[in-house]
Design a protein around this motif. Structure first.
Motif, mmCIF file in Angstrom:
data_model
loop_
_atom_site.group_PDB
_atom_site.id
_atom_site.type_symbol
_atom_site.label_atom_id
_atom_site.label_comp_id
_atom_site.label_asym_id
_atom_site.label_seq_id
_atom_site.Cartn_x
_atom_site.Cartn_y
_atom_site.Cartn_z
ATOM 1 N N SER A 64 0.828 -1.203 0.000
ATOM 2 C CA SER A 64 0.000 0.000 0.000
ATOM 3 C C SER A 64 0.866 1.258 0.000
ATOM 4 C CB SER A 64 -0.905 0.010 1.237
ATOM 5 O OG SER A 64 -0.123 0.243 2.415
ATOM 6 N N GLU A 65 0.238 2.415 -0.181
ATOM 7 C CA GLU A 65 0.974 3.680 -0.117
ATOM 8 C C GLU A 65 1.575 3.881 1.267
ATOM 9 O OE1 GLU A 65 1.817 5.951 -2.370
ATOM 10 O OE2 GLU A 65 0.980 4.673 -3.938
ATOM 11 N N ARG A 66 0.847 3.500 2.299
ATOM 12 C CA ARG A 66 1.385 3.602 3.663
ATOM 13 C C ARG A 66 2.637 2.756 3.813
ATOM 14 N NH1 ARG A 66 -2.451 5.102 7.863
ATOM 15 N NH2 ARG A 66 -1.226 3.811 9.269
ATOM 16 N N ALA A 67 2.583 1.536 3.280
ATOM 17 C CA ALA A 67 3.745 0.654 3.356
ATOM 18 C C ALA A 67 4.917 1.226 2.562
ATOM 19 C CB ALA A 67 3.382 -0.739 2.844
ATOM 20 N N CYS A 68 4.635 1.775 1.390
ATOM 21 C CA CYS A 68 5.698 2.360 0.565
ATOM 22 C C CYS A 68 6.373 3.539 1.277
ATOM 23 C CB CYS A 68 5.141 2.808 -0.780
ATOM 24 S SG CYS A 68 4.726 1.446 -1.893
ATOM 25 N N HIS A 69 5.579 4.352 1.966
ATOM 26 C CA HIS A 69 6.157 5.494 2.689
ATOM 27 C C HIS A 69 7.143 5.007 3.748
ATOM 28 C CE1 HIS A 69 6.411 9.518 4.397
ATOM 29 N NE2 HIS A 69 6.277 8.959 5.600
ATOM 30 N N LYS A 70 6.779 3.968 4.466
ATOM 31 C CA LYS A 70 7.693 3.405 5.470
ATOM 32 C C LYS A 70 8.901 2.767 4.807
ATOM 33 C CE LYS A 70 8.747 1.543 9.638
ATOM 34 N NZ LYS A 70 10.110 1.076 9.353
ATOM 35 N N MET A 71 8.653 2.041 3.737
ATOM 36 C CA MET A 71 9.686 1.251 3.064
ATOM 37 C C MET A 71 10.748 2.121 2.405
ATOM 38 S SD MET A 71 8.872 -1.865 0.465
ATOM 39 C CE MET A 71 7.805 -0.923 -0.615
ATOM 40 N N PHE A 72 10.327 3.231 1.804
ATOM 41 C CA PHE A 72 11.263 4.062 1.042
ATOM 42 C C PHE A 72 11.780 5.264 1.829
ATOM 43 C CE2 PHE A 72 8.768 2.140 -2.597
ATOM 44 C CZ PHE A 72 9.767 1.232 -2.928
ATOM 45 N N ASN A 73 11.532 5.268 3.132
ATOM 46 C CA ASN A 73 12.084 6.314 4.002
ATOM 47 C C ASN A 73 12.836 5.686 5.173
ATOM 48 O OD1 ASN A 73 11.009 9.166 3.103
ATOM 49 N ND2 ASN A 73 9.301 7.730 2.834
ATOM 50 N N ARG A 74 13.539 4.629 4.879
ATOM 51 C CA ARG A 74 14.331 3.920 5.876
ATOM 52 C C ARG A 74 15.597 4.687 6.223
ATOM 53 N NH1 ARG A 74 13.627 -1.825 6.047
ATOM 54 N NH2 ARG A 74 15.810 -1.914 6.680
ATOM 55 N N LYS A 75 16.125 4.419 7.412
ATOM 56 C CA LYS A 75 17.417 4.965 7.805
ATOM 57 C C LYS A 75 18.545 4.018 7.427
ATOM 58 C CE LYS A 75 15.362 7.379 11.749
ATOM 59 N NZ LYS A 75 15.286 7.469 13.238
ATOM 60 N N THR A 76 18.214 2.740 7.287
ATOM 61 C CA THR A 76 19.203 1.725 6.940
ATOM 62 C C THR A 76 18.751 0.964 5.707
ATOM 63 O OG1 THR A 76 18.124 0.081 8.362
ATOM 64 C CG2 THR A 76 19.858 1.436 9.365
ATOM 65 N N LYS A 77 19.695 0.357 5.007
ATOM 66 C CA LYS A 77 19.348 -0.463 3.847
ATOM 67 C C LYS A 77 18.778 -1.801 4.311
ATOM 68 C CE LYS A 77 22.821 1.395 0.645
ATOM 69 N NZ LYS A 77 23.980 1.052 -0.221
ATOM 70 N N PRO A 78 17.865 -2.388 3.531
ATOM 71 C CA PRO A 78 17.387 -3.739 3.863
ATOM 72 C C PRO A 78 18.547 -4.725 3.907
ATOM 73 C CG PRO A 78 16.006 -2.745 2.174
ATOM 74 C CD PRO A 78 17.181 -1.841 2.339
ATOM 75 N N VAL A 79 18.410 -5.752 4.716
ATOM 76 C CA VAL A 79 19.507 -6.706 4.890
ATOM 77 C C VAL A 79 19.764 -7.545 3.642
ATOM 78 C CG1 VAL A 79 19.241 -6.845 7.394
ATOM 79 C CG2 VAL A 79 17.947 -8.398 5.931
#
Length: 393
Positions: free
Chosen positions: A223-238
């Motif tokens: 969802s858009e909510r998920a994308c906002h969280k996903m693309f505003n991370r402080k760290t890269k995904p593992v």
């Protein structure tokens, strides 16, 4: 300079043609693949970066949006099984040290909890024994207590045969600024699920159940909510392979004019997935849901007529695609399954994870979902109950 000699000969098995038996796959998956999907997967491959391949990927995206009932732009298929989508969701949404809440009433909650723990999340759990389900009040209480960024719920818990209510859960999650992640690997196409209407933030499934494609691809949507969280991370995904920053571009979802190479997608698998989604669209979701319910009810009645007890007592909580039977008293469940495989070439399975030793599982999904197959399954089980030894204890 002469090349070195080959040190050993190839094993004799590799000098013989491939052999694989035909089986009726009436377990919890994979299910038998219909000829049309086999033919699609057997077409000559094209390059994974060809424009025609991008067109097929666009078709897949539209098919997933229909199957999920979502308008989410960030919709794609993972190059891997349902576990790949599971890890993709957790790895991209959650950062180390963040709180995650996992509903565990079977194996899939256990898996998500372990995945989140491995990548450094603070994992909290809601627990029920197999067959149990959570009330919205229980979920809200746990959300208020733990304040997670993500809550996981299995819609189709195939290890116990339970379809979990989802209505209202997304609204509760959003009240506490939490994202809702739902597993529909065993339920998509068989039981009603409406991603946008039910406010699900991340939804994934697998190709090999009611969709009837071979294992190896996994639709997922954010969802858009998920994308906002996903693309505003402080760290890269593992995981680099599962990094949605790259995958969103590979699937043409990031708005950029050019798709860049990230990995080589399973071209034949995408052909098959595209065809499976087309078949679902032709049938219609509502028709697919009602058909699975009709066949499941026929199977349930037949099992009860044999004197067997269904594991999920509440009919409304039974997963139409995977039926669980309480192991009949006095029988060795492994002996029953071995007899049915040997004499009927039919796969049923026992439990999985916490439900091992508690249930037998029969899956009739998609192409396999018809009353003739249900009757075949019932006849095989009746034969096994007559022929297998029953203890006196």
């Amino acid at each position: 300079m002469m090349p070195r000699s080959v040190l050993s000969r190839c094993a004799p098995c590799m000098l013989r043609p491939l052999e694989a038996p035909f089986r009726y796959l009436f377990g919890p998956g994979p299910s038998n693949v219909p000829p049309r999907i086999l033919a699609a997967g057997g077409r000559p491959i094209i390059g994974h970066m060809h424009s025609e391949m991008f067109g097929i990927m666009n078709d897949i995206k539209k098919g997933i949006q229909y199957a999920f009932q979502t308008s989410n732009n960030m919709t794609l298929a993972m190059s891997g099984s349902g576990h790949t989508a599971m890890e993709c969701a957790v790895f991209n949404i959650v950062e180390p040290g963040e709180s995650v809440l996992v509903a565990i009433n079977g194996i899939w909650g256990e898996r998500v909890a372990e995945i989140a723990e491995r990548m450094g999340a603070k994992v909290h759990t809601l627990f029920k024994t197999p067959g149990g389900h959570f009330t919205n009040a229980e979920i809200e209480q746990a959300l208020a207590k733990h304040k997670p960024v993500l809550f996981f719920l299995a819609h189709g818990e195939s290890s116990s045969g339970l379809v979990h209510p989802v209505d209202g859960v997304g609204d509760i999650c959003h009240k506490y600024n939490c994202l809702l992640l739902v597993d529909s690997v065993a339920s998509l196409g068989a039981a009603p699920l409406l991603m946008d209407q039910q406010n699900i933030d991340i939804l994934y499934t697998g190709s090999q159940k009611a969709l009837n494609a071979p294992p190896g691809t996994a639709p997922i949507s954010f969802s858009e909510r998920a994308c906002h969280k996903m693309f505003n991370r402080k760290t890269k995904p593992v995981s680099y392979l599962l990094d949605m920053t790259h995958l969103s571009n590979y699937w043409g979802n990031d708005g950029k004019p050019e798709r860049k190479y990230h990995h080589t997608g399973p071209v034949s698998g995408f052909f098959a997935l595209r065809e499976s989604l087309a078949i679902l669209a032709e049938m219609g979701l509502e028709n697919s849901w009602s058909h699975h319910t009709e066949v499941a009810e026929y199977l349930w009645k037949g099992l009860e007529d044999l004197g067997l007890k269904l594991f999920i007592k509440d009919k409304d909580l039974r997963l139409p695609s995977v039926t669980t039977i309480a192991i009949p008293e006095g029988y060795d469940w492994k002996e029953l399954l071995a007899y049915i495989m040997k004499h009927h070439q039919i796969e049923f399975t026992g439990g999985l994870g916490p439900s091992v030793g508690m249930v037998l599982r029969i899956g009739l999904m998609g192409y396999n979902c018809n009353k003739a197959n249900a009757a075949m399954a019932l006849a095989a089980l009746e034969d096994a109950l007559k022929q297998c030894r029953k203890s006196k204890a």
